[in-house]
Design a protein around this motif. Sequence first.
Motif, short mmCIF file in Angstrom:
data_model
loop_
_atom_site.label_atom_id
_atom_site.label_comp_id
_atom_site.label_asym_id
_atom_site.label_seq_id
_atom_site.Cartn_x
_atom_site.Cartn_y
_atom_site.Cartn_z
N GLY A 238 0.93 -1.35 -0.11
CA GLY A 238 0.16 -0.18 -0.09
C GLY A 238 0.92 1.31 -0.18
O GLY A 238 0.75 2.14 -0.77
N LEU A 239 1.92 1.29 0.73
CA LEU A 239 2.78 2.48 0.82
C LEU A 239 3.77 2.73 -0.28
O LEU A 239 3.71 3.59 -0.90
CB LEU A 239 3.60 2.45 2.19
CG LEU A 239 2.76 2.53 3.39
CD1 LEU A 239 3.70 2.28 4.86
CD2 LEU A 239 2.05 3.71 3.60
N ALA A 240 4.07 1.33 -1.06
CA ALA A 240 4.80 1.59 -2.05
C ALA A 240 4.03 1.93 -3.38
O ALA A 240 4.63 2.89 -4.30
CB ALA A 240 5.09 0.12 -2.49
N VAL A 241 2.56 1.91 -3.21
CA VAL A 241 1.82 2.48 -4.56
C VAL A 241 1.39 3.79 -4.47
O VAL A 241 0.63 4.39 -5.20
CB VAL A 241 0.64 1.41 -5.05
CG1 VAL A 241 1.24 0.11 -5.20
CG2 VAL A 241 -0.56 1.26 -3.80
N GLY A 242 1.83 4.31 -3.03
CA GLY A 242 1.51 5.78 -2.84
C GLY A 242 0.70 6.14 -1.73
O GLY A 242 0.25 7.28 -1.72
N ALA A 243 0.01 5.24 -0.92
CA ALA A 243 -0.82 5.54 0.17
C ALA A 243 -0.17 6.46 0.95
O ALA A 243 1.18 6.21 1.34
CB ALA A 243 -1.37 4.43 0.86
N ASP A 244 -0.68 7.53 1.58
CA ASP A 244 0.03 8.27 2.63
C ASP A 244 0.07 7.45 3.99
O ASP A 244 0.78 7.96 4.92
CB ASP A 244 -0.95 9.51 2.69
CG ASP A 244 -0.80 10.36 1.59
OD1 ASP A 244 0.34 10.81 1.27
OD2 ASP A 244 -1.72 10.41 0.62
N ALA A 245 -1.03 6.56 4.19
CA ALA A 245 -1.10 5.96 5.40
C ALA A 245 -1.90 4.71 5.38
O ALA A 245 -2.61 4.56 4.25
CB ALA A 245 -1.86 6.65 6.73
N PHE A 246 -1.79 3.70 6.18
CA PHE A 246 -2.38 2.42 6.02
C PHE A 246 -2.87 1.90 7.37
O PHE A 246 -1.88 1.97 8.06
CB PHE A 246 -1.12 1.26 5.45
CG PHE A 246 -1.75 0.02 4.80
CD1 PHE A 246 -2.22 0.04 3.50
CD2 PHE A 246 -1.91 -1.08 5.73
CE1 PHE A 246 -2.50 -1.30 2.82
CE2 PHE A 246 -2.69 -2.29 5.24
CZ PHE A 246 -2.73 -2.13 4.04
N MET A 247 -4.08 1.24 7.49
CA MET A 247 -4.73 0.85 8.59
C MET A 247 -5.13 -0.50 8.36
O MET A 247 -5.66 -0.82 7.28
CB MET A 247 -5.65 1.52 9.11
CG MET A 247 -5.09 3.12 9.69
SD MET A 247 -6.53 4.05 10.47
CE MET A 247 -6.28 3.38 11.90
N THR A 248 -5.06 -1.38 9.37
CA THR A 248 -5.41 -2.97 9.65
C THR A 248 -6.77 -2.96 10.16
O THR A 248 -6.80 -2.56 11.55
CB THR A 248 -4.56 -3.73 10.03
OG1 THR A 248 -3.28 -3.56 9.17
CG2 THR A 248 -4.85 -5.24 9.70
N LYS A 249 -7.93 -3.43 9.73
CA LYS A 249 -9.22 -3.62 10.17
C LYS A 249 -8.98 -5.01 11.17
O LYS A 249 -8.38 -5.92 10.75
CB LYS A 249 -10.29 -3.96 9.17
CG LYS A 249 -10.41 -2.92 8.40
CD LYS A 249 -11.66 -3.24 7.37
CE LYS A 249 -11.50 -2.45 6.04
NZ LYS A 249 -12.34 -3.10 5.03
N PRO A 250 -9.38 -4.95 12.23
CA PRO A 250 -10.31 -3.89 12.79
C PRO A 250 -9.49 -2.92 13.53
O PRO A 250 -8.13 -3.40 13.99
CB PRO A 250 -11.24 -4.58 14.23
CG PRO A 250 -10.15 -5.70 14.18
CD PRO A 250 -9.53 -6.31 13.15
N PHE A 251 -9.66 -1.79 13.43
CA PHE A 251 -9.00 -0.55 14.31
C PHE A 251 -9.87 0.28 15.24
O PHE A 251 -11.12 0.21 15.05
CB PHE A 251 -8.35 0.26 13.07
CG PHE A 251 -9.45 0.68 12.09
CD1 PHE A 251 -10.52 1.57 12.23
CD2 PHE A 251 -9.17 0.01 10.66
CE1 PHE A 251 -11.28 1.94 11.31
CE2 PHE A 251 -9.94 0.44 9.99
CZ PHE A 251 -11.21 1.31 9.87
#
Length: 127
Positions: free
Chosen positions: A95-108
């Motif tokens: 996710g970060l490699a394709v350009g996401a600014d942040a990444f969260m895992t469900k559940p959060f």
Amino acid sequence: MSEKTVLLVEDEDNIALALEHLIGRAGYRLRRVATGNAALSALAEDRPDLVVLDVMLPECSGYEICQMIRSDARLKDIKVLMMTAGGGEVERRKGLAVGADAFMTKPFATADLTAQIGELLAGVEHD
């Protein structure tokens, strides 16, 4: 200053309802779509300040959508928060490699989500 806008791309209704409530309560204008193609259409119609993007979607994945956002000169500075239920370190890195600014895992925790959204939107200037 006008309110910040969030595009929520989530195909599971129960999760989307909870996120819609949280994001709306935080004071952001929200639009929700449930498929990859609908997300691309929504981005073409109305440029949001932030995309909250599920990884696993019908039609095309969140990774593909994020890559399209980053490769489009008109959209590339939109903030992207990706999330997934199958989230291990590999998914987060991708996710970060394709350009996401942040990444969260469900559940959060809901507090973590609203804090992350607030952080991402803090530096966004509105026209």
